[in-house]
Design a protein around this motif. Structure first.
Motif, mmCIF file in Angstrom:
data_model
loop_
_atom_site.group_PDB
_atom_site.id
_atom_site.type_symbol
_atom_site.label_atom_id
_atom_site.label_comp_id
_atom_site.label_asym_id
_atom_site.label_seq_id
_atom_site.Cartn_x
_atom_site.Cartn_y
_atom_site.Cartn_z
ATOM 1 N N SER A 103 0.830 -1.210 0.000
ATOM 2 C CA SER A 103 0.000 0.000 0.000
ATOM 3 C C SER A 103 0.863 1.258 0.000
ATOM 4 O O SER A 103 0.512 2.260 -0.633
ATOM 5 C CB SER A 103 -0.980 -0.001 1.168
ATOM 6 O OG SER A 103 -0.303 -0.007 2.383
ATOM 7 N N MET A 104 2.005 1.235 0.675
ATOM 8 C CA MET A 104 2.917 2.379 0.653
ATOM 9 C C MET A 104 3.485 2.582 -0.745
ATOM 10 O O MET A 104 3.588 3.717 -1.226
ATOM 11 C CB MET A 104 4.048 2.200 1.674
ATOM 12 C CG MET A 104 3.617 2.420 3.108
ATOM 13 S SD MET A 104 4.948 2.165 4.283
ATOM 14 C CE MET A 104 5.952 3.598 3.952
ATOM 15 N N LEU A 105 3.860 1.483 -1.407
ATOM 16 C CA LEU A 105 4.381 1.578 -2.768
ATOM 17 C C LEU A 105 3.336 2.157 -3.710
ATOM 18 O O LEU A 105 3.640 3.010 -4.546
ATOM 19 C CB LEU A 105 4.845 0.204 -3.263
ATOM 20 C CG LEU A 105 6.158 -0.310 -2.687
ATOM 21 C CD1 LEU A 105 6.395 -1.758 -3.108
ATOM 22 C CD2 LEU A 105 7.317 0.570 -3.125
ATOM 23 N N LEU A 106 2.094 1.687 -3.564
ATOM 24 C CA LEU A 106 1.020 2.194 -4.413
ATOM 25 C C LEU A 106 0.793 3.688 -4.195
ATOM 26 O O LEU A 106 0.630 4.442 -5.152
ATOM 27 C CB LEU A 106 -0.279 1.432 -4.145
ATOM 28 C CG LEU A 106 -0.417 0.077 -4.816
ATOM 29 C CD1 LEU A 106 -1.672 -0.626 -4.317
ATOM 30 C CD2 LEU A 106 -0.457 0.232 -6.330
ATOM 31 N N SER A 107 0.784 4.115 -2.932
ATOM 32 C CA SER A 107 0.552 5.534 -2.658
ATOM 33 C C SER A 107 1.713 6.384 -3.162
ATOM 34 O O SER A 107 1.505 7.492 -3.659
ATOM 35 C CB SER A 107 0.310 5.778 -1.168
ATOM 36 O OG SER A 107 1.473 5.573 -0.431
ATOM 37 N N ASN A 108 2.941 5.877 -3.061
ATOM 38 C CA ASN A 108 4.109 6.615 -3.577
ATOM 39 C C ASN A 108 4.037 6.734 -5.100
ATOM 40 O O ASN A 108 4.369 7.765 -5.667
ATOM 41 C CB ASN A 108 5.404 5.946 -3.164
ATOM 42 C CG ASN A 108 5.735 6.195 -1.697
ATOM 43 O OD1 ASN A 108 5.199 7.111 -1.086
ATOM 44 N ND2 ASN A 108 6.596 5.368 -1.147
ATOM 45 N N ARG A 109 3.608 5.662 -5.769
ATOM 46 C CA ARG A 109 3.479 5.699 -7.232
ATOM 47 C C ARG A 109 2.429 6.713 -7.653
ATOM 48 O O ARG A 109 2.592 7.428 -8.638
ATOM 49 C CB ARG A 109 3.116 4.313 -7.771
ATOM 50 C CG ARG A 109 4.278 3.363 -7.714
ATOM 51 C CD ARG A 109 3.886 2.000 -8.259
ATOM 52 N NE ARG A 109 4.955 1.047 -8.028
ATOM 53 C CZ ARG A 109 4.789 -0.254 -7.895
ATOM 54 N NH1 ARG A 109 3.587 -0.763 -8.007
ATOM 55 N NH2 ARG A 109 5.809 -1.038 -7.682
ATOM 56 N N LYS A 110 1.313 6.759 -6.896
ATOM 57 C CA LYS A 110 0.260 7.719 -7.215
ATOM 58 C C LYS A 110 0.770 9.145 -7.066
ATOM 59 O O LYS A 110 0.463 10.020 -7.865
ATOM 60 C CB LYS A 110 -0.956 7.495 -6.316
ATOM 61 C CG LYS A 110 -1.739 6.258 -6.669
ATOM 62 C CD LYS A 110 -2.919 6.078 -5.738
ATOM 63 C CE LYS A 110 -3.668 4.784 -6.048
ATOM 64 N NZ LYS A 110 -4.782 4.564 -5.123
ATOM 65 N N LYS A 111 1.567 9.398 -6.015
ATOM 66 C CA LYS A 111 2.121 10.727 -5.798
ATOM 67 C C LYS A 111 3.077 11.098 -6.925
ATOM 68 O O LYS A 111 3.097 12.237 -7.392
ATOM 69 C CB LYS A 111 2.849 10.788 -4.457
ATOM 70 C CG LYS A 111 1.946 10.813 -3.254
ATOM 71 C CD LYS A 111 2.751 10.850 -1.987
ATOM 72 C CE LYS A 111 1.856 10.752 -0.754
ATOM 73 N NZ LYS A 111 2.633 10.693 0.483
ATOM 74 N N GLU A 112 3.896 10.140 -7.363
ATOM 75 C CA GLU A 112 4.851 10.400 -8.448
ATOM 76 C C GLU A 112 4.108 10.684 -9.761
ATOM 77 O O GLU A 112 4.532 11.539 -10.526
ATOM 78 C CB GLU A 112 5.775 9.199 -8.627
ATOM 79 C CG GLU A 112 6.792 9.051 -7.520
ATOM 80 C CD GLU A 112 7.617 7.785 -7.627
ATOM 81 O OE1 GLU A 112 7.444 7.027 -8.611
ATOM 82 O OE2 GLU A 112 8.444 7.549 -6.736
ATOM 83 N N ASN A 113 3.014 9.983 -10.013
ATOM 84 C CA ASN A 113 2.259 10.186 -11.233
ATOM 85 C C ASN A 113 1.587 11.553 -11.269
ATOM 86 O O ASN A 113 1.361 12.116 -12.329
ATOM 87 C CB ASN A 113 1.199 9.085 -11.419
ATOM 88 C CG ASN A 113 1.850 7.751 -11.755
ATOM 89 O OD1 ASN A 113 2.981 7.695 -12.247
ATOM 90 N ND2 ASN A 113 1.142 6.671 -11.498
ATOM 91 N N ARG A 114 1.229 12.089 -10.096
ATOM 92 C CA ARG A 114 0.591 13.402 -10.012
ATOM 93 C C ARG A 114 1.586 14.521 -10.308
ATOM 94 O O ARG A 114 1.217 15.590 -10.753
ATOM 95 C CB ARG A 114 -0.015 13.616 -8.634
ATOM 96 C CG ARG A 114 -1.204 12.754 -8.369
ATOM 97 C CD ARG A 114 -1.771 13.038 -7.002
ATOM 98 N NE ARG A 114 -2.717 11.995 -6.621
ATOM 99 C CZ ARG A 114 -3.015 11.674 -5.393
ATOM 100 N NH1 ARG A 114 -2.454 12.319 -4.392
ATOM 101 N NH2 ARG A 114 -3.887 10.724 -5.131
ATOM 102 N N SER A 115 2.852 14.267 -10.004
ATOM 103 C CA SER A 115 3.876 15.309 -10.174
ATOM 104 C C SER A 115 4.293 15.507 -11.601
ATOM 105 O O SER A 115 4.115 14.873 -12.504
ATOM 106 C CB SER A 115 5.118 14.964 -9.367
ATOM 107 O OG SER A 115 4.805 14.850 -8.009
#
Length: 115
Positions: A103-115
């Motif tokens: 879940s941490m990896l998924l949330s980090n990926r989502k944050k990176e995609n937003r940037s």
């Protein structure tokens, strides 16, 4: 909910009063019963409950590792606090750790995609 006519109003108020009296009676009965108080343990009972020696309990108290209440020279322990203390030391299973990591990896990926 059905509509009441003026003629039905006294009967409805009477029914409502009866129900309120029943509720009040239940609340008073519930309140008058002694609440389950938290069991207070002395050091010997605590050692037995935790399956530890008395010197180990004293050691944990000195290191402030265990919740304790002191009255004069005596030590007292609330059973519920000891249970919570035991629960706080729970180790996560491998599956729980894996799930958290995913879940941490998924949330980090989502944050990176937003940037």
């Amino acid at each position: 909910m059905e509509s009441l006519t003026f003629d039905q109003l006294p009967q409805a108020v009477s029914k409502l009063q009866d129900k309120l009296n029943d509720i009040e009676k239940l609340l008073l009965e519930n309140h008058s019963q002694p609440a389950e108080h938290d069991e207070l343990l002395n050091i010997k009972d605590t050692a037995k409950f935790l399956n530890l020696s008395v010197p180990t309990i004293y050691s944990k108290v000195c290191r402030k590792e265990i919740p304790v209440n002191k009255q004069g020279k005596r030590l007292y322990f609330y059973k519920s606090e000891l249970v919570n203390w035991i629960k706080s030391g729970r180790k996560k299973t491998a599956a729980e750790i894996r799930q958290e990591a995913e879940s941490m990896l998924l949330s980090n990926r989502k944050k990176e995609n937003r940037s």
